[in-house]
Design a protein around this motif. Structure first.
Motif, PDB file in Angstrom:
ATOM      1  N   ARG A  37       0.838  -1.211   0.000  1.00 12.95           N
ATOM      2  CA  ARG A  37       0.000   0.000   0.000  1.00 12.95           C
ATOM      3  C   ARG A  37       0.866   1.251   0.000  1.00 12.95           C
ATOM      4  NH1 ARG A  37      -3.567   0.398   4.825  1.00 12.95           N
ATOM      5  NH2 ARG A  37      -3.789   2.465   3.980  1.00 12.95           N
ATOM      6  N   GLU A  38       1.919   1.260   0.831  1.00 14.62           N
ATOM      7  CA  GLU A  38       2.801   2.420   0.895  1.00 14.62           C
ATOM      8  C   GLU A  38       3.507   2.637  -0.436  1.00 14.62           C
ATOM      9  OE1 GLU A  38       5.364   1.877   4.212  1.00 14.62           O
ATOM     10  OE2 GLU A  38       3.751   2.167   5.675  1.00 14.62           O
ATOM     11  N   ALA A  39       3.887   1.569  -1.093  1.00 12.51           N
ATOM     12  CA  ALA A  39       4.568   1.681  -2.378  1.00 12.51           C
ATOM     13  C   ALA A  39       3.638   2.265  -3.438  1.00 12.51           C
ATOM     14  CB  ALA A  39       5.089   0.321  -2.823  1.00 12.51           C
ATOM     15  N   MET A  40       2.344   1.990  -3.298  1.00 16.30           N
ATOM     16  CA  MET A  40       1.375   2.513  -4.261  1.00 16.30           C
ATOM     17  C   MET A  40       0.952   3.938  -3.912  1.00 16.30           C
ATOM     18  SD  MET A  40      -0.972  -0.880  -4.775  1.00 16.30           S
ATOM     19  CE  MET A  40      -2.153  -0.040  -5.802  1.00 16.30           C
ATOM     20  N   GLY A  41       1.324   4.422  -2.733  1.00 15.87           N
ATOM     21  CA  GLY A  41       0.978   5.779  -2.352  1.00 15.87           C
ATOM     22  C   GLY A  41      -0.332   5.911  -1.605  1.00 15.87           C
TER      23      GLY A  41
END
Length: 52
Positions: A37-41
């Motif tokens: 999720r963090e990588a996708m923003g």
């Protein structure tokens, strides 16, 4: 149920180890989802509001 299943469920140490392994794997999977999720923003607004 087969006799082996009854024997495993009757041993509290084995049941505890199995439950511990399930929770560890679930936690690792949750961390993987959070990193994704963090990588996708998606988690960016949430982390900003927590730091305030």
């Amino acid at each position: 149920m087969p006799e082996v299943v009854h024997q495993v469920l009757a041993d509290p140490i084995l049941v505890g180890l199995i439950l511990f392994a399930v929770f560890v794997n679930a936690g690792a999977l949750g961390l993987e989802w959070e990193r994704r999720r963090e990588a996708m923003g998606d988690a960016e607004p949430r982390t900003r509001s927590q730091s305030e």
